[in-house]
Write a protein that holds these residues in place. Structure first.
Motif, PDB file in Angstrom:
ATOM      1  N   THR A 122       0.864  -1.171   0.000  1.00 54.49           N
ATOM      2  CA  THR A 122       0.000   0.000   0.000  1.00 54.49           C
ATOM      3  C   THR A 122       0.904   1.226   0.000  1.00 54.49           C
ATOM      4  O   THR A 122       2.120   1.097  -0.042  1.00 54.49           O
ATOM      5  CB  THR A 122      -0.953  -0.029   1.223  1.00 54.49           C
ATOM      6  OG1 THR A 122      -1.857   1.076   1.154  1.00 54.49           O
ATOM      7  CG2 THR A 122      -0.200  -0.007   2.535  1.00 54.49           C
ATOM      8  N   GLY A 155       1.111   5.857  -0.460  1.00 50.62           N
ATOM      9  CA  GLY A 155       0.460   7.116  -0.728  1.00 50.62           C
ATOM     10  C   GLY A 155       1.447   8.178  -1.112  1.00 50.62           C
ATOM     11  O   GLY A 155       2.652   7.949  -1.182  1.00 50.62           O
ATOM     12  N   GLU A 208      -5.267   9.864  -9.694  1.00 47.52           N
ATOM     13  CA  GLU A 208      -6.273   8.803  -9.544  1.00 47.52           C
ATOM     14  C   GLU A 208      -6.172   7.738 -10.628  1.00 47.52           C
ATOM     15  O   GLU A 208      -6.313   6.552 -10.344  1.00 47.52           O
ATOM     16  CB  GLU A 208      -7.679   9.405  -9.533  1.00 47.52           C
ATOM     17  CG  GLU A 208      -8.058   9.994  -8.203  1.00 47.52           C
ATOM     18  CD  GLU A 208      -9.524  10.393  -8.154  1.00 47.52           C
ATOM     19  OE1 GLU A 208     -10.371   9.664  -8.725  1.00 47.52           O
ATOM     20  OE2 GLU A 208      -9.806  11.436  -7.553  1.00 47.52           O
ATOM     21  N   GLU A 235      -4.865  -0.427  -1.562  1.00 46.73           N
ATOM     22  CA  GLU A 235      -5.381   0.938  -1.519  1.00 46.73           C
ATOM     23  C   GLU A 235      -4.222   1.934  -1.461  1.00 46.73           C
ATOM     24  O   GLU A 235      -3.225   1.699  -0.784  1.00 46.73           O
ATOM     25  CB  GLU A 235      -6.260   1.086  -0.274  1.00 46.73           C
ATOM     26  CG  GLU A 235      -7.147   2.270  -0.274  1.00 46.73           C
ATOM     27  CD  GLU A 235      -8.308   2.150  -1.244  1.00 46.73           C
ATOM     28  OE1 GLU A 235      -8.699   3.194  -1.778  1.00 46.73           O
ATOM     29  OE2 GLU A 235      -8.812   1.032  -1.457  1.00 46.73           O
ATOM     30  N   PHE A 263      -3.313   6.097  -0.801  1.00 48.34           N
ATOM     31  CA  PHE A 263      -3.902   7.210  -0.059  1.00 48.34           C
ATOM     32  C   PHE A 263      -3.276   8.534  -0.461  1.00 48.34           C
ATOM     33  O   PHE A 263      -2.056   8.676  -0.490  1.00 48.34           O
ATOM     34  CB  PHE A 263      -3.711   6.970   1.444  1.00 48.34           C
ATOM     35  CG  PHE A 263      -4.357   5.703   1.905  1.00 48.34           C
ATOM     36  CD1 PHE A 263      -5.706   5.655   2.185  1.00 48.34           C
ATOM     37  CD2 PHE A 263      -3.617   4.538   2.030  1.00 48.34           C
ATOM     38  CE1 PHE A 263      -6.316   4.481   2.596  1.00 48.34           C
ATOM     39  CE2 PHE A 263      -4.204   3.344   2.442  1.00 48.34           C
ATOM     40  CZ  PHE A 263      -5.559   3.322   2.723  1.00 48.34           C
ATOM     41  N   ALA A 264      -4.136   9.503  -0.743  1.00 46.67           N
ATOM     42  CA  ALA A 264      -3.696  10.842  -1.112  1.00 46.67           C
ATOM     43  C   ALA A 264      -3.391  11.657   0.140  1.00 46.67           C
ATOM     44  O   ALA A 264      -3.875  11.327   1.226  1.00 46.67           O
ATOM     45  CB  ALA A 264      -4.791  11.528  -1.926  1.00 46.67           C
ATOM     46  N   THR A 324      -5.598  12.222   3.742  1.00 45.80           N
ATOM     47  CA  THR A 324      -6.414  11.090   4.176  1.00 45.80           C
ATOM     48  C   THR A 324      -6.350  10.983   5.692  1.00 45.80           C
ATOM     49  O   THR A 324      -5.278  11.124   6.283  1.00 45.80           O
ATOM     50  CB  THR A 324      -5.894   9.773   3.556  1.00 45.80           C
ATOM     51  OG1 THR A 324      -5.933   9.876   2.130  1.00 45.80           O
ATOM     52  CG2 THR A 324      -6.728   8.580   4.004  1.00 45.80           C
ATOM     53  N   ALA A 325      -7.482  10.722   6.309  1.00 40.66           N
ATOM     54  CA  ALA A 325      -7.525  10.569   7.766  1.00 40.66           C
ATOM     55  C   ALA A 325      -6.711   9.344   8.182  1.00 40.66           C
ATOM     56  O   ALA A 325      -6.839   8.271   7.579  1.00 40.66           O
ATOM     57  CB  ALA A 325      -8.963  10.428   8.244  1.00 40.66           C
ATOM     58  N   ASP A 371      -8.463   6.052   8.730  1.00 41.25           N
ATOM     59  CA  ASP A 371      -8.816   5.286   7.532  1.00 41.25           C
ATOM     60  C   ASP A 371      -7.658   4.387   7.098  1.00 41.25           C
ATOM     61  O   ASP A 371      -7.866   3.240   6.695  1.00 41.25           O
ATOM     62  CB  ASP A 371      -9.215   6.219   6.386  1.00 41.25           C
ATOM     63  CG  ASP A 371     -10.491   7.001   6.670  1.00 41.25           C
ATOM     64  OD1 ASP A 371     -11.274   6.579   7.556  1.00 41.25           O
ATOM     65  OD2 ASP A 371     -10.704   8.033   6.012  1.00 41.25           O
ATOM     66  N   ILE A 372      -6.444   4.900   7.182  1.00 40.27           N
ATOM     67  CA  ILE A 372      -5.270   4.107   6.815  1.00 40.27           C
ATOM     68  C   ILE A 372      -5.077   2.970   7.814  1.00 40.27           C
ATOM     69  O   ILE A 372      -4.864   1.813   7.424  1.00 40.27           O
ATOM     70  CB  ILE A 372      -4.021   5.011   6.735  1.00 40.27           C
ATOM     71  CG1 ILE A 372      -4.211   6.062   5.628  1.00 40.27           C
ATOM     72  CG2 ILE A 372      -2.755   4.181   6.509  1.00 40.27           C
ATOM     73  CD1 ILE A 372      -3.158   7.158   5.619  1.00 40.27           C
ATOM     74  N   TYR A 421      -7.756   0.302   7.298  1.00 41.95           N
ATOM     75  CA  TYR A 421      -7.518  -0.466   6.081  1.00 41.95           C
ATOM     76  C   TYR A 421      -6.458  -1.539   6.328  1.00 41.95           C
ATOM     77  O   TYR A 421      -6.655  -2.706   5.985  1.00 41.95           O
ATOM     78  CB  TYR A 421      -7.087   0.456   4.930  1.00 41.95           C
ATOM     79  CG  TYR A 421      -6.660  -0.313   3.708  1.00 41.95           C
ATOM     80  CD1 TYR A 421      -7.603  -1.012   2.946  1.00 41.95           C
ATOM     81  CD2 TYR A 421      -5.332  -0.390   3.331  1.00 41.95           C
ATOM     82  CE1 TYR A 421      -7.214  -1.746   1.837  1.00 41.95           C
ATOM     83  CE2 TYR A 421      -4.935  -1.120   2.222  1.00 41.95           C
ATOM     84  CZ  TYR A 421      -5.878  -1.793   1.484  1.00 41.95           C
ATOM     85  OH  TYR A 421      -5.493  -2.531   0.394  1.00 41.95           O
TER      86      TYR A 421
END
Length: 139
Positions: free
Chosen positions: A94, A96, A101, A114, A116-117, A120-121, A124-125, A128
């Protein structure tokens, strides 16, 4: 229902190539550690080979690659190829950073998880990674 593990999740946070900006990677590493994960941070200027070898040596559940240099379409496929060569097929890749996109979709089609930009909270990371590991490496 959330699955739980009887051990800490091990994550390798890596900066690959000539990208010299590591503040975001350090924030991620600290946040994952604060969430109870064991984090190995490689430091700057790692090669894909170094990252995969470290992942094997450290027996990690996930590799998180932070990339801001624009080399994501080179770095992620190279890491995935080396992992395939070394039969490391049960570790999440994974990451970021600054990744368009469309490129995120292409990388996910190649097997990258996934991406992550910025902004990102962290929860959430963390969620995941926790959910992926609980589903794929629950031992």
């Amino acid at each position: 229902m959330k699955k739980t593990l009887n051990r800490p999740i091990r994550v390798l946070v890596a900066k690959v190539g000539l990208d010299g900006h590591d503040r975001g990677a350090k924030v991620i590493a600290t946040s994952l550690r604060d969430a109870g994960m064991e984090v190995i941070y490689t430091g700057l200027r790692q090669t894909p080979e170094m990252v995969v070898n470290t992942a094997i040596q450290e027996d990690v559940d996930a590799i998180g690659i932070s990339i801001l240099s624009g080399a994501h379409m080179t770095v992620f496929p190279k890491v995935m190829d080396i992992m395939k060569q070394k039969q490391l097929n049960d570790v999440l890749v994974t990451g970021g950073g600054i990744i368009p996109e469309g490129d995120m979709r292409k990388l996910q089609e190649m097997g990258v998880g996934e991406l992550f930009a910025p902004g990102t909270a962290m929860k959430d990371i963390v969620e995941y990674i926790e959910n992926w590991v609980a589903e794929h490496r629950n031992f």
